[in-house]
Design a protein around this motif. Structure first.
Motif, PDB file in Angstrom:
ATOM      1  N   VAL A 175       0.836  -1.198   0.000  1.00 33.86           N
ATOM      2  CA  VAL A 175       0.000   0.000   0.000  1.00 33.86           C
ATOM      3  C   VAL A 175       0.877   1.257   0.000  1.00 33.86           C
ATOM      4  N   ALA A 176       1.979   1.222   0.766  1.00 29.95           N
ATOM      5  CA  ALA A 176       2.887   2.370   0.807  1.00 29.95           C
ATOM      6  C   ALA A 176       3.524   2.617  -0.553  1.00 29.95           C
ATOM      7  N   ARG A 177       3.734   1.542  -1.339  1.00 30.00           N
ATOM      8  CA  ARG A 177       4.369   1.678  -2.656  1.00 30.00           C
ATOM      9  C   ARG A 177       3.365   1.914  -3.779  1.00 30.00           C
ATOM     10  N   LEU A 178       2.094   2.023  -3.465  1.00 31.41           N
ATOM     11  CA  LEU A 178       1.070   2.183  -4.500  1.00 31.41           C
ATOM     12  C   LEU A 178       1.464   3.247  -5.518  1.00 31.41           C
ATOM     13  N   SER A 179       1.454   2.880  -6.799  1.00 32.88           N
ATOM     14  CA  SER A 179       1.860   3.831  -7.836  1.00 32.88           C
ATOM     15  C   SER A 179       0.951   3.808  -9.058  1.00 32.88           C
ATOM     16  N   ALA A 180      -0.035   2.901  -9.084  1.00 33.13           N
ATOM     17  CA  ALA A 180      -0.848   2.775 -10.292  1.00 33.13           C
ATOM     18  C   ALA A 180      -2.281   2.393  -9.950  1.00 33.13           C
ATOM     19  N   LEU A 181      -3.165   2.724 -10.874  1.00 37.47           N
ATOM     20  CA  LEU A 181      -4.575   2.368 -10.813  1.00 37.47           C
ATOM     21  C   LEU A 181      -4.951   1.664 -12.110  1.00 37.47           C
ATOM     22  N   GLN A 182      -5.988   0.848 -12.057  1.00 35.00           N
ATOM     23  CA  GLN A 182      -6.534   0.178 -13.236  1.00 35.00           C
ATOM     24  C   GLN A 182      -7.951   0.670 -13.463  1.00 35.00           C
ATOM     25  N   ALA A 183      -8.231   1.205 -14.658  1.00 33.46           N
ATOM     26  CA  ALA A 183      -9.549   1.777 -14.949  1.00 33.46           C
ATOM     27  C   ALA A 183     -10.271   0.949 -16.003  1.00 33.46           C
ATOM     28  N   LEU A 184     -11.593   0.880 -15.866  1.00 32.74           N
ATOM     29  CA  LEU A 184     -12.448   0.142 -16.803  1.00 32.74           C
ATOM     30  C   LEU A 184     -13.724   0.939 -17.018  1.00 32.74           C
ATOM     31  N   ARG A 185     -14.078   1.155 -18.282  1.00 35.77           N
ATOM     32  CA  ARG A 185     -15.378   1.754 -18.587  1.00 35.77           C
ATOM     33  C   ARG A 185     -16.412   0.648 -18.579  1.00 35.77           C
ATOM     34  N   LEU A 186     -17.383   0.745 -17.692  1.00 37.81           N
ATOM     35  CA  LEU A 186     -18.354  -0.324 -17.506  1.00 37.81           C
ATOM     36  C   LEU A 186     -19.406  -0.302 -18.612  1.00 37.81           C
ATOM     37  N   GLN A 187     -19.731  -1.474 -19.074  1.00 39.23           N
ATOM     38  CA  GLN A 187     -20.721  -1.617 -20.138  1.00 39.23           C
ATOM     39  C   GLN A 187     -22.138  -1.607 -19.547  1.00 39.23           C
ATOM     40  N   VAL A 188     -23.041  -0.989 -20.268  1.00 40.69           N
ATOM     41  CA  VAL A 188     -24.419  -0.829 -19.812  1.00 40.69           C
ATOM     42  C   VAL A 188     -25.355  -1.293 -20.915  1.00 40.69           C
ATOM     43  N   LYS A 189     -26.423  -1.995 -20.547  1.00 42.45           N
ATOM     44  CA  LYS A 189     -27.451  -2.348 -21.524  1.00 42.45           C
ATOM     45  C   LYS A 189     -28.744  -1.631 -21.150  1.00 42.45           C
ATOM     46  N   ASP A 241      -5.785  13.874 -14.214  1.00 44.47           N
ATOM     47  CA  ASP A 241      -4.745  13.272 -13.388  1.00 44.47           C
ATOM     48  C   ASP A 241      -5.302  12.702 -12.081  1.00 44.47           C
ATOM     49  N   PHE A 242      -4.616  11.676 -11.583  1.00 47.15           N
ATOM     50  CA  PHE A 242      -4.955  11.029 -10.317  1.00 47.15           C
ATOM     51  C   PHE A 242      -3.807  11.238  -9.331  1.00 47.15           C
ATOM     52  N   TRP A 243      -4.151  11.672  -8.122  1.00 46.02           N
ATOM     53  CA  TRP A 243      -3.160  11.914  -7.078  1.00 46.02           C
ATOM     54  C   TRP A 243      -3.579  11.210  -5.784  1.00 46.02           C
ATOM     55  N   ILE A 244      -2.581  10.792  -5.022  1.00 45.93           N
ATOM     56  CA  ILE A 244      -2.793  10.234  -3.692  1.00 45.93           C
ATOM     57  C   ILE A 244      -2.264  11.227  -2.661  1.00 45.93           C
ATOM     58  N   LEU A 245      -3.105  11.536  -1.661  1.00 47.18           N
ATOM     59  CA  LEU A 245      -2.669  12.259  -0.469  1.00 47.18           C
ATOM     60  C   LEU A 245      -2.579  11.233   0.656  1.00 47.18           C
ATOM     61  N   MET A 248       3.786  13.204   1.263  1.00 44.93           N
ATOM     62  CA  MET A 248       2.347  13.429   1.335  1.00 44.93           C
ATOM     63  C   MET A 248       1.653  13.210  -0.003  1.00 44.93           C
ATOM     64  N   TRP A 249       2.218  13.701  -1.086  1.00 45.21           N
ATOM     65  CA  TRP A 249       1.571  13.640  -2.396  1.00 45.21           C
ATOM     66  C   TRP A 249       2.310  12.705  -3.342  1.00 45.21           C
ATOM     67  N   LYS A 250       1.556  11.954  -4.128  1.00 47.36           N
ATOM     68  CA  LYS A 250       2.134  11.112  -5.174  1.00 47.36           C
ATOM     69  C   LYS A 250       1.173  11.068  -6.354  1.00 47.36           C
ATOM     70  N   LYS A 251       1.710  11.289  -7.556  1.00 45.55           N
ATOM     71  CA  LYS A 251       0.905  11.161  -8.770  1.00 45.55           C
ATOM     72  C   LYS A 251       0.902   9.700  -9.217  1.00 45.55           C
ATOM     73  N   LEU A 252      -0.277   9.185  -9.570  1.00 48.82           N
ATOM     74  CA  LEU A 252      -0.411   7.785  -9.938  1.00 48.82           C
ATOM     75  C   LEU A 252      -0.537   7.603 -11.445  1.00 48.82           C
ATOM     76  N   ARG A 253      -0.007   6.479 -11.902  1.00 46.63           N
ATOM     77  CA  ARG A 253      -0.200   6.069 -13.292  1.00 46.63           C
ATOM     78  C   ARG A 253      -1.583   5.436 -13.408  1.00 46.63           C
ATOM     79  N   ILE A 254      -2.230   5.636 -14.542  1.00 48.55           N
ATOM     80  CA  ILE A 254      -3.548   5.031 -14.766  1.00 48.55           C
ATOM     81  C   ILE A 254      -3.465   4.097 -15.959  1.00 48.55           C
ATOM     82  N   ASP A 255      -3.799   2.831 -15.759  1.00 43.00           N
ATOM     83  CA  ASP A 255      -3.776   1.819 -16.814  1.00 43.00           C
ATOM     84  C   ASP A 255      -5.200   1.492 -17.240  1.00 43.00           C
TER      85      ASP A 255
END
Length: 444
Positions: A79-93, A359-363, A382-389
């Motif tokens: 958790v302390a090393r967290l540097s990335a997020l994974q994003a998904l656009r959810l499908q809707v019917k 952009d995504f940031w962690i405080l 205190m602040w870290k910018k995250l990569r988004i995949d």
């Protein structure tokens, strides 16, 4: 370190001391000798550190939802090393909510609930939509979601309101209606789940007595321990920015409530709108950003503790020369959600020219609290910018965001996004209606 006195202490005594230390100090203690390394690697110790730094709810969620036998020390480190997020656009019917901004979205009893907001043509919506996603990270199926439109008209249409989850109910306050009137009504929405896979919301005005905040919209709000709601600032009558702080006491089980003004002594956050207020555990909250009275966009960070008898706001000022790397730019209309691991995820918003961000940031809250208590070296953590995949959301502001019960998964919906410019336009703008799921990337 003089090891002899420590060596004479019992195991339980050493653990009781180590539980009081920052994680970095525990690791330094472990490096002194093999016996200390064994003590400082205790799973009991690191579970206690996780509960202390992340909060009991986050640690309990990790234990119930997805820890799966991973040692607490490794979990803390990941958790302390967290540097990335994974994003998904959810499908809707089927039919979906109309694209909108300045709405609310909440996850309650496994249902995502969207209410109100503004849309194309300047209309302020009164519709309510819900879709079932479940409560735990990883439990949502790959099937397309189905939105249900619920009964509309109560509460009345509005945008810039706050709608806060308190237990398994929603508490809605204020906003701006179709006629531009600022509101200060307080509503309770009780969630009623019906089988199979149906739900409805029963709304009622909350009895609050004679005292209430002045009418407003675009304020910031958060819930404290399912007993209190705190609001700050917003846009009042005649478009003036507000800087007052109010607390709604709901300790009688949502049967009635009472508002009172608080935190008006000492240094105060300037009047603003479009900012965020995020509960971080105990009775503390963090205020970030917003647009001020002169339309300037802000990036200041403030702490407020309603358990402190002084009830004073404390700005977290840091020397920029001590910060490594980037800092989030000033912004308004962003989101700030409290995640697993004691972190606030800040996403999007717009700058003073109304250019939207993606952009995504962690405080990091443990670092922030150590900084607040006098450890100035924590400013650089205190602040870290995250990569988004994955399928990253594009630039947007005044979107809606909420987190699931594990604190691991964030849902993003709607907002104002960039549009293709026509020759006669100076600024491209459109409303979005996509739903995204954003998860932490932890290598466990």
């Amino acid at each position: 370190m003089d090891a002899a006195p420590v060596g004479h202490l019992g195991y339980d005594q050493v653990l009781s001391i180590l539980r009081l230390l920052p994680a970095e100090a525990v690791l330094s203690f472990a490096a002194t000798c093999r016996a200390f390394r064994d003590w400082a690697s205790s799973d009991v110790l690191w579970e206690a550190l996780c509960r202390r730094d992340w909060g009991a709810r986050a640690a309990a969620a990790a234990l119930a939802d997805w820890r799966c036998g991973v040692p607490w020390r490794r979990l803390y480190a990941e958790v302390a090393r967290l540097s990335a997020l994974q994003a998904l656009r959810l499908q809707v019917k089927g039919t979906s909510p109309r694209p909108r901004a300045s709405h609310s979205i909440n996850l309650v009893a496994g249902w995502l609930v969207v209410f109100g907001g503004g849309c194309e043509g300047g209309r302020h919506l009164d519709d309510i939509w819900a879709t079932y996603v479940g409560n735990r990270a990883g439990t949502r199926s790959s099937n397309a979601l189905t939105w249900q439109q619920l009964a509309s008209g109560t509460p009345s249409g509005r945008f810039g309101h706050s709608c806060i989850l308190v237990g398994d109910a929603l508490v809605l306050f204020g906003g701006i209606n179709d006629r531009g009137l600022r509101l200060n009504d307080t509503w309770i929405g009780q969630i009623i789940c019906e089988e199979p896979c149906r739900m409805r919301i029963s709304w009622r005005l909350l009895e609050i007595g004679p005292l209430a905040p002045s009418p407003r919209g675009a304020h910031a709000a958060c819930c404290i321990d399912d007993k209190f709601i705190v609001i700050h600032g917003g846009i009042g009558v005649h478009g003036s920015r507000l800087g007052d702080t109010w607390l709604l006491d709901l300790s009688d089980g949502l049967q009635s409530g009472s508002w009172r003004r608080m935190g008006d002594t000492g240094p105060l956050p300037s009047a603003r709108s479009g900012h965020t207020l995020t509960w971080i555990g105990d009775r503390r909250m963090v205020l970030f950003g917003g647009r001020g009275s002169e339309y300037e966009v802000l990036s200041d960070v403030w702490l407020f503790d309603i358990g402190d008898h002084l009830l004073q706001w404390k700005e977290q000022k840091y020397d920029l020369s001590s910060i490594l790397g980037e800092l989030p730019s000033p912004r308004a209309g962003h989101s700030a959600t409290f995640l697993f691991g004691g972190k606030i995820l800040v996403y999007g918003g717009e700058d003073k020219e109304r250019r939207r961000r993606d952009d995504f940031w962690i405080l990091d809250i443990p670092a922030l609290l150590q900084f607040e208590s006098g450890n100035r070296k924590m400013a650089k953590r205190m602040w870290k910018k995250l990569r988004i995949d994955g399928q990253s959301p594009n630039c947007r502001s005044f979107h809606g965001a909420c987190v699931d019960t594990s604190g691991y998964c964030v849902y993003l919906f709607g907002g104002m996004v960039d549009a293709l410019l026509h020759p006669a336009e100076s600024l491209g703008l459109r409303f979005d209606g996509q739903l995204y799921q954003v998860e932490l990337v932890l290598h466990l």
